[in-house]
Design a protein around this motif. Structure first.
Motif, PDB file in Angstrom:
ATOM      1  N   ASN A  15       0.985  -1.263  -0.675  1.00 27.42           N
ATOM      2  CA  ASN A  15       0.200   0.049   0.052  1.00 27.42           C
ATOM      3  C   ASN A  15       0.681   1.253   0.084  1.00 27.42           C
ATOM      4  O   ASN A  15       2.135   1.175   0.567  1.00 27.42           O
ATOM      5  CB  ASN A  15      -1.181   0.018   1.322  1.00 27.42           C
ATOM      6  CG  ASN A  15      -1.875  -0.969   1.550  1.00 27.42           C
ATOM      7  OD1 ASN A  15      -2.538  -1.025   0.187  1.00 27.42           O
ATOM      8  ND2 ASN A  15      -2.106  -1.371   2.310  1.00 27.42           N
ATOM      9  N   LEU A  20       5.036   2.856  -7.596  1.00 21.83           N
ATOM     10  CA  LEU A  20       3.717   3.651  -5.814  1.00 21.83           C
ATOM     11  C   LEU A  20       5.305   4.052  -5.155  1.00 21.83           C
ATOM     12  O   LEU A  20       6.451   3.605  -4.876  1.00 21.83           O
ATOM     13  CB  LEU A  20       4.015   1.586  -5.580  1.00 21.83           C
ATOM     14  CG  LEU A  20       3.338   2.051  -3.981  1.00 21.83           C
ATOM     15  CD1 LEU A  20       1.641   2.618  -4.668  1.00 21.83           C
ATOM     16  CD2 LEU A  20       2.780   0.697  -3.644  1.00 21.83           C
ATOM     17  N   GLY A  54       1.186  -1.698  -6.680  1.00 20.42           N
ATOM     18  CA  GLY A  54       0.455  -1.505  -5.761  1.00 20.42           C
ATOM     19  C   GLY A  54      -0.494  -0.629  -5.745  1.00 20.42           C
ATOM     20  O   GLY A  54      -1.368  -0.344  -6.235  1.00 20.42           O
ATOM     21  N   ASP A  55      -1.229  -0.710  -4.211  1.00 18.86           N
ATOM     22  CA  ASP A  55      -2.391  -0.670  -3.948  1.00 18.86           C
ATOM     23  C   ASP A  55      -1.637   1.383  -3.032  1.00 18.86           C
ATOM     24  O   ASP A  55      -1.171   1.174  -2.823  1.00 18.86           O
ATOM     25  CB  ASP A  55      -3.327  -1.326  -2.982  1.00 18.86           C
ATOM     26  CG  ASP A  55      -3.700  -2.494  -3.260  1.00 18.86           C
ATOM     27  OD1 ASP A  55      -3.994  -2.265  -4.708  1.00 18.86           O
ATOM     28  OD2 ASP A  55      -4.081  -2.711  -2.523  1.00 18.86           O
ATOM     29  N   ARG A 104      -3.748   5.445  -2.471  1.00 16.05           N
ATOM     30  CA  ARG A 104      -5.212   6.255  -2.477  1.00 16.05           C
ATOM     31  C   ARG A 104      -5.384   6.501  -3.917  1.00 16.05           C
ATOM     32  O   ARG A 104      -6.818   7.199  -4.022  1.00 16.05           O
ATOM     33  CB  ARG A 104      -4.862   7.662  -1.259  1.00 16.05           C
ATOM     34  CG  ARG A 104      -4.592   6.920   0.025  1.00 16.05           C
ATOM     35  CD  ARG A 104      -4.258   7.631   1.368  1.00 16.05           C
ATOM     36  NE  ARG A 104      -4.101   7.503   2.047  1.00 16.05           N
ATOM     37  CZ  ARG A 104      -3.755   8.093   3.358  1.00 16.05           C
ATOM     38  NH1 ARG A 104      -3.355   9.484   3.500  1.00 16.05           N
ATOM     39  NH2 ARG A 104      -2.685   7.585   4.047  1.00 16.05           N
ATOM     40  N   HIS A 148      -4.725   7.752  -8.072  1.00 14.09           N
ATOM     41  CA  HIS A 148      -3.316   7.059  -9.075  1.00 14.09           C
ATOM     42  C   HIS A 148      -3.206   8.036 -10.542  1.00 14.09           C
ATOM     43  O   HIS A 148      -4.786   9.048 -10.790  1.00 14.09           O
ATOM     44  CB  HIS A 148      -4.520   5.973  -9.548  1.00 14.09           C
ATOM     45  CG  HIS A 148      -4.374   4.673  -8.744  1.00 14.09           C
ATOM     46  ND1 HIS A 148      -4.277   3.646  -9.343  1.00 14.09           N
ATOM     47  CD2 HIS A 148      -4.356   4.388  -7.046  1.00 14.09           C
ATOM     48  CE1 HIS A 148      -4.730   2.543  -8.290  1.00 14.09           C
ATOM     49  NE2 HIS A 148      -4.523   2.967  -7.371  1.00 14.09           N
TER      50      HIS A 148
END
Length: 438
Positions: A2, A25, A37-38, A40, A42
């Motif tokens: 994350n 990321l 990856g993840d 908040r 983009h």
């Protein structure tokens, strides 16, 4: 994994070369991964280039005392818009930055502003008067990164030599404005055919080369005094805003000899020449002056082969009223923090096939090396002080849109590519222009 920001489909280019396309990321102020990856937020960065943030070793931000020309807020905002994550401010303010308290105050205020990071240079001599040295140890402990009397030349060779010794003992480099005052006299432009034709006082190229030659001799003397050891990983002497082929020749010879010397060049000395003064427009009045096209060509070659270590903007804002005075009375200097990268990307990379990684090195690793900072490369774990820029978007230089208080430019109207659209400092966005029209 994350993170806070994911920059997708972005082309990676740093001083080591091009590294293909990646999903970068970012989190905790660093690059977490190049494989996505993840996050908040983009950003689809298709067609854009991500590079390390630029570092300017030479800018005049005018605070304290000259805030009508520029202040930390406007100057550091301008720097962020230009893709700079780091800026060194010169100490020729009112009063000069010659005490540890002044250095600390600038750093504290800049941190509150939260734009590009500020690294103050401090004066080499008290009041920049060229007589009594400042306290190198206290200035270094407060955060000064260079010692310089920039704006004034160091006429006393003994003071400069002793200053280099003291600076070296605390890991600092002495940065110099290399012009002999006696040879420069009251010159407002390069001495030569153009100045003779216009009847204007000229500043000879030998004012620069004579002072560089003297200062290199001082470096040799100081090295002897120090037993051959300069400051670790740094030079004893950094020559600012190199302007001439002859000055470059002296630097090149000194480096071949192994002397601990570095130098910088400004965007204006690479892209403009003395013929611009035919217009009698003070926009082109800088110190040292614009030289001949042959000098500009030599400097480009020095930038290419590494004889010149880095690009220093010499960002020098003034009020509009001052720059509209006649050529004899107008002050020296131009603002260029916001145009330096697109200008040289367009004029050198696009028009002359100058290698992009080499130009990036002179904007990133080169100045960081001069200052003793660590390089920033595009790899997992690296500091996320980065610039996202558009290699294809073309737009004109529009000084009225500058964040700088100085709303004028010798490149006004020039159509450039390579404009920054996002600047990050330790993962935090300090400039966003992603919605600007093409």
């Amino acid at each position: 994994m994350n993170g806070e920001l994911l920059i997708q489909h972005v082309r990676l280019v740093d001083s080591r070369g091009e590294h293909g396309t990646a999903d970068v990321l970012i989190g905790q102020g660093r690059i977490l991964s190049l494989e996505g990856g993840d996050a908040r937020r983009h950003i689809d960065a298709s067609g854009l280039i991500l590079s390390p943030g630029f570092c300017d070793p030479h800018a005049h931000l005018r605070e304290p005392g000259q805030e009508v020309k520029e202040d930390l807020t406007s100057g550091l905002t301008a720097a962020a818009r230009g893709g700079y994550s780091d800026v060194v401010s010169m100490p020729n303010t009112l009063p000069p930055v010659d005490r540890a308290e002044g250095v600390a105050a600038l750093k504290e205020k800049a941190a509150r502003i939260g734009q590009a990071r500020l690294h103050p240079a401090a004066a080499l001599t008290q009041g920049q008067e060229g007589k009594r040295l400042t306290e190198a140890r206290l200035l270094a402990e407060a955060g000064a990164v260079l010692l310089t009397d920039d704006g004034r030349t160091n006429e006393d060779a003994g003071v400069l030599a002793l200053g280099m010794q003291y600076a070296a003992s605390w890991g600092l480099t002495v940065s110099v404005h290399a012009e002999d005052a006696g040879l420069r006299r009251g010159g407002v432009m390069n001495e030569g055919g153009v100045s003779f034709r216009l009847g204007l006082p000229g500043n000879s190229v030998y004012a620069e080369s004579a002072r560089i030659a003297r200062d290199l001799e001082i470096v040799r003397y100081v090295l002897a005094q120090l037993g051959g050891r300069g400051p670790q990983a740094k030079a004893l002497l950094h020559v600012q805003h190199l302007s001439s082929a002859r000055g470059l020749e002296l630097i090149r010879q000194a480096k071949a000899e192994g002397l601990p010397v570095t130098c910088e060049v400004g965007p204006h000395h690479l892209t403009l020449s003395e013929e611009r003064l035919e217009s009698l427009d003070p926009l082109y009045k800088v110190a040292p002056p614009l030289r001949t096209p042959a000098d500009a060509e030599a400097l480009i070659q020095g930038l290419l082969d590494g004889s010149i270590d880095c690009i220093g903007t010499d960002h020098a804002p003034h009020t509009q009223d001052e720059k509209e005075l006649d050529l004899l009375r107008a002050p020296f200097g131009i603002p260029n923090l916001e145009v330096g990268w697109p200008l040289l990307y367009t004029e050198l990379v696009l028009k002359r096939d100058f290698p992009l990684p080499v130009l990036l090195e002179r904007f990133t690793d080169g100045p960081r090396r001069v200052l003793g900072f660590e390089a920033i490369w595009l790899e997992a774990g690296a500091e996320a002080s980065l610039v996202l820029w558009n290699p294809d978007q073309e737009r004109p230089v529009e000084p009225q849109r500058f964040a700088s208080k100085a709303k004028f430019s010798p490149w006004a109207g020039w159509k450039l590519r390579g404009w920054p659209v996002l600047t990050l400092v330790e993962g935090r966005a300090v400039f966003e222009g992603l919605e600007q029209p093409a």
